[in-house]
Design an enzyme around this catalytic site. Structure first.
Site, PDB file in Angstrom:
ATOM      1  N   CYS A 157      29.442  29.149  -6.460  1.00 50.91           N
ATOM      2  CA  CYS A 157      30.256  28.639  -5.350  1.00 50.91           C
ATOM      3  C   CYS A 157      30.288  29.611  -4.176  1.00 50.91           C
ATOM      4  O   CYS A 157      30.772  29.260  -3.097  1.00 50.91           O
ATOM      5  CB  CYS A 157      31.673  28.353  -5.828  1.00 50.91           C
ATOM      6  SG  CYS A 157      31.724  27.557  -7.435  1.00 50.91           S
ATOM      7  N   HIS A 175      34.407  20.405  -1.697  1.00 47.78           N
ATOM      8  CA  HIS A 175      33.756  21.644  -2.143  1.00 47.78           C
ATOM      9  C   HIS A 175      32.326  21.368  -2.601  1.00 47.78           C
ATOM     10  O   HIS A 175      32.044  21.311  -3.791  1.00 47.78           O
ATOM     11  CB  HIS A 175      34.588  22.256  -3.278  1.00 47.78           C
ATOM     12  CG  HIS A 175      34.025  23.531  -3.826  1.00 47.78           C
ATOM     13  ND1 HIS A 175      33.288  24.433  -3.084  1.00 47.78           N
ATOM     14  CD2 HIS A 175      34.095  24.070  -5.089  1.00 47.78           C
ATOM     15  CE1 HIS A 175      32.932  25.455  -3.852  1.00 47.78           C
ATOM     16  NE2 HIS A 175      33.396  25.251  -5.071  1.00 47.78           N
TER      17      HIS A 175
END
Lengths: 361, 388
Positions: free
Chosen positions: B87, B336
């Site tokens: 991420c 996200h």
């Protein structure tokens, strides 16, 4: 003649068609056998540990499990033998003179499930149960009653009747086994728990069911060679102690996680019992990794814990059974070997947590 | 000291959400938007290096994804490198771009973050959602990231008395912020009671404590401060950059309530910065789960350890509060797309520090921080920006 110095009986922890004693989704004959054996090999007081010179197994195990047994038990110097002949050869072994410690393991997992582990030694001990055999008449008083080594062991080790000894006649074997109580034996409590009786087993009861292992491999990939490399940590919670800096590394790797030394690492067994929960979550259906789909379909949500096993080591452990956020930070847990997930067409095993001090069955 | 200081002179951002466009179209769109955002124009031939942050979700072009960016950005021939830190992929791609400029080796760098996540069957998606944590000891004990952050949340609550309401307030606030972000995935206000009553995912985290699965991409153009004036009167300067790593598995880390990688990255970033935390106009932090925003506020030194819940419940992190956090809606509500997030955070900074954030503009915004975390904290970056 032999003396049973320690013994344990373990039943399946599931709740299936035949009631208590079924295999749970994360159990099979291998995990039951290991759980029983650990109770006699690694009792609470480490001084009681006696390394057996032989390991004999009665019952059907998953493919490859017999070869894995020494590693699971930490008795790597002994090659276990799979014994044929069922209860007859089990009884004959108990009747034979035994010069040194032997580990006798038996499991039945075709319907509901149970396993026993007996650690035996030479006659003449001061505690335990002395078992002797003698020729006797063929007696058919309870046909079928001694059809498994598990049930025979269960009966022999029951608290004795008032006359002080217990005798079992084996049909067809012309053998009478007599058990004489010398004193308490390690693991005795699993024989005084009524719910532990394997006599309630329902032959042929519907087991929990098995997934088609060839269809469940889509997920994280841990090659078998890598899995096997870490089995001492995964199965026996073996850390590495660094003689150079004194710190523990877990899981054990090729270098110390504190100082990087690769030369002076030695195996350090972490306690398998009495860990303290530091964090807890309940993984709800849908939030599990895909490798755990089978387990969730059968058992629903489950808890995962971070457990402090040693001042320098904590480990991530799933709690056995269905999760209901019943575990709390600060609670103590023990660990047991269980099936974790299927991969490459076979089950992979590892340790899970159970609430500390849970009765054997 | 670096020989040059880096500045952002252009930025582009696709919509975030479940999009019809595939990865190539998303790359093309964000790069085109970044190029056209340069006030006095830019020839693509001026770009002499590019970095692509992406996890490669669903296994899409696992190797050499950089060549796809070269094609879609029309940069074939220039060196392009794919950066993967889960991420935090784009945060580390941005760091690589900053270093290329600061070293004086490159004069114009393109940094792109991309993820396409909604185009796979849910079973395959659940596989990929857990591949960036520790495989053997965490995932194969039954944890995906929701479970890992659930463990951290349980410990934070235990040690600091953090109430469920504080977690819920993070979600409520970030959804409120996203209402004013036309590119956000969720533009829907939610109430605290809804968050608390949502189905549980990994206790104590519920569905509305978790960021969504998102498609999207963002692009940044970096040059030196000295060259920036050729392109714009309002560049956004990079005044601090830090990054760090940590052990992969949470079980091997010192703390269960703090991410050491975030603390280390923040310390490095602020070491070179001319100003400290009290000067920040706002912060973009990595709120993949609501607990992650609370932990981030503490790790970044924006509030003492254990103080994030009270700070959040007091409304200090809302736009209009003492220190607005995630004015674009954060990972929670903006979405996200794993490899895109680090670039998306810098895009928001670019808009805010140039006064171009529209309805959600923070008046007088001049100094900002972005904080990007890989997985459960195995990697993290912190970048500090200043207007002008």
């Amino acid at each position: 003649m032999a003396t049973v110095r320690a013994a344990a009986l373990v039943r399946g922890h599931g709740r299936g068609a035949s009631g208590a004693g079924d295999l749970a989704p994360d159990e099979d004959a291998f995990t039951l056998l290991v759980e029983a054996a650990e109770r006699v090999l690694r009792p609470e007081a480490p001084s009681e540990v006696t390394a057996p010179v032989s390991v004999s197994v009665w019952g059907a195990l998953p493919p490859g499990a017999l070869e894995e047994l020494p590693l699971a038990l930490g008795v790597t110097s002994v090659a276990p033998r799979l014994e044929a002949g069922g209860v007859a050869t089990f009884a004959e072994r108990l009747a034979e003179p035994q010069p040194a410690a032997q580990l006798l393991l038996a499991v039945e997992a075709s319907g509901s499930a149970a396993a026993v582990a007996l650690l035996t030694g030479p006659a003449g001990e001061e505690s335990g149960v002395e078992i002797s055999g003698a020729d006797g008449p063929e007696v058919f008083e309870a046909p079928g009653k001694w059809d498994s080594p598990v049930r025979l062991a269960w009966t022999l080790l029951q608290p004795p009747p008032p006359d002080g000894s217990r005798a079992v006649s084996l049909p067809g074997a012309r053998l009478v086994l007599r058990a004489r109580r010398l004193g308490p034996f390690a693991g005795e409590e699993s024989w005084t728990n009524p719910s532990a009786s394997p006599e309630g087993n329902v032959p042929g009861a519907v087991p929990v069911g098995e997934p088609d292992l060839s269809t469940v491999s889509e997920g994280a990939y841990l090659p078998a060679a890598t899995y096997r490399e870490n089995l001492p940590s995964r199965w026996r919670l073996e850390a590495a102690h660094c003689r150079k800096c004194g710190k523990l590394s877990f899981p054990a790797r090729s270098a110390c996680s504190s100082c990087g030394s690769m030369q002076e690492l030695e195996p350090f067994p972490l306690p398998l019992r009495g860990g303290i929960i530091e964090a807890v979550t309940t993984v709800r259906p849908g939030a599990q990794p895909s490798e755990f789909d089978f387990q969730v379909q059968r058992g629903g949500a489950y808890d995962v814990l971070l457990v402090r096993l040693h001042p320098e080591v904590r480990v991530t452990l799933q709690l056995t059974g269905s999760g209901a956020a019943s575990a709390r930070i600060g609670d103590r847990v023990d660990t047991v070997l269980r099936r974790l997930y299927p991969m490459e067409g076979a089950w992979r095993y590892g340790r899970k947590a159970v609430p500390s001090g849970r009765s054997p069955s | 000291m670096p020989s040059e200081q880096a500045a952002v002179i252009g930025a582009g951002h696709t919509r975030f959400g479940a999009l019809a466009e595939g990865p190539r179209a998303l790359l093309r769109e964000c790069v085109d938007l970044a190029v056209t955002s340069v006030d006095r124009g830019l020839e693509r031939t001026e770009v002499d290096e590019a970095y692509l942050g992406t996890l490669g979700f669903n296994g899409w072009q696992i190797g050499n994804a950089s060549a796809v960016l070269a094609e879609e950005a029309r940069l074939v021939g220039a060196p392009v490198t794919r950066v993967e830190n889960a991420c935090a992929s784009a945060g580390f791609a941005l760091r690589a771009g900053i270093q290329a400029i600061e070293s004086g080796q490159r004069s114009m760098v393109l940094v792109v973050g991309l993820e396409k996540m909604t185009d796979a069957a849910s079973r395959r998606r659940r596989y990929w959602l857990g591949v960036s944590g520790d495989t053997e000891w965490e995932r194969l004990a039954g944890l995906t990231f929701a479970g890992v952050y659930g463990l951290l949340a349980s410990r934070h609550m235990h040690e600091y008395g953090t109430p469920p309401e504080a977690l819920a307030e993070v979600a409520v606030k970030n959804h409120a912020h996203a209402l004013k972000n036309p590119k956000a995935q969720f533009r829907k206000a939610i109430r605290r009671e809804e968050v608390l009553a949502a189905p549980r995912v990994a206790d104590p985290l519920g569905l509305l404590d978790c960021c969504p699965v998102t498609d999207g991409a963002a692009a940044l153009l970096l040059t030196s401060v000295a060259r920036a004036r050729r392109y714009t009167d309002t560049p956004v300067r990079v005044v601090g950059s830090g990054a760090a790593s940590d052990r992969l598995a949470v079980q091997e880390r010192e703390s269960l309530t703090s991410l050491a990688a975030s603390r280390r990255a923040a310390a490095e970033a602020f070491r070179s910065s001319p100003w400290d935390r009290s000067a920040l106009s706002f912060a973009e932090v990595h709120d993949c789960f609501t607990i992650a925003e609370l932990i981030a506020l503490e790790d970044l030194g924006l509030v003492p350890a254990g103080g994030a819940a009270a700070m959040t419940l007091a409304g200090e992190t809302r736009v209009g509060g003492r220190l607005p956090v995630n004015p674009d809606g954060g990972l929670k509500a903006k979405g996200h797309p794993i490899g895109a997030t680090g670039a998306s955070q810098a895009y928001e900074v670019f808009l805010q520090l140039r006064g171009q954030a529209g309805e959600r503009q923070i008046p007088g915004a001049a100094r900002a921080l972005t904080h990007n975390v890989g997985g459960s904290g195995a990697s993290a970056t912190v970048t500090l920006f200043e207007a002008g």
